[in-house]
Design a protein around this motif. Structure first.
Motif: not given
Length: 156
Positions: A28-30, A36-39, A80-81, A115-116
């Motif tokens: 998760n981000d703020m 996005n980088s985790v995708y 999200s988590f 997402a794709v």
């Protein structure tokens, strides 16, 4: 890549290979959704898991080495988590030494795609980092053909 509206209609059954991923707190981000980088990390992971399990790829030693040539992602809704992601994989284009993958990200138990992503690998000789003149080896090609939705061969 298909038009955005077509991608929004993707379903799990559009992807022959599916891998689950349990999201982590650190994903998760703020903004309280997966960064996005985790995708991209997940897309890379499902592709390489398939290559190792079904195409004979051994990353530290395989003579043929995948190099990233292109990546793209269309985001439709957040995950999200502590959710579980389901990553679907298919091959949209299979060339002599390149492959275009499509990865669909779903949330387990929820309809609709999140997402794709599109990834293009070019398989090169480990020593020269250049495409092999003969293209992909038979085991690699055979494994990728099992995911192919269009039987397309290009020169690259």
């Amino acid at each position: 890549m298909a038009p955005t509206e077509q991608l929004r209609r993707r379903q799990r059954q559009d992807y022959p290979y599916v891998l689950e991923y349990r999201t982590r707190w650190a994903d998760n981000d703020m903004y309280d959704h997966m960064n996005n980088s985790v995708y991209n990390f997940l897309f890379d992971s499902v592709i390489n898991t398939y290559l190792m399990e079904h195409c004979g790829l051994l990353p530290p030693t395989s003579a043929q080495h995948p190099l990233m040539a292109h990546t793209h992602c269309d985001y439709f809704s957040a995950i999200s988590f502590p959710k579980v992601a389901e990553l679907g994989l298919r091959v949209n284009k299979l060339g002599k030494s390149s492959v275009t993958y499509e990865v669909g990200l779903f949330e387990k138990g929820v309809e609709g795609i999140k997402a794709v992503g599109e990834f293009v690998h070019v398989f090169v000789d480990r020593a020269t980092l250049r495409p092999n003149g003969d293209g992909m080896n038979n085991q690699l090609r055979s494994g990728l053909e099992k995911l192919a939705v269009h039987k397309t061969t290009s020169k690259l």
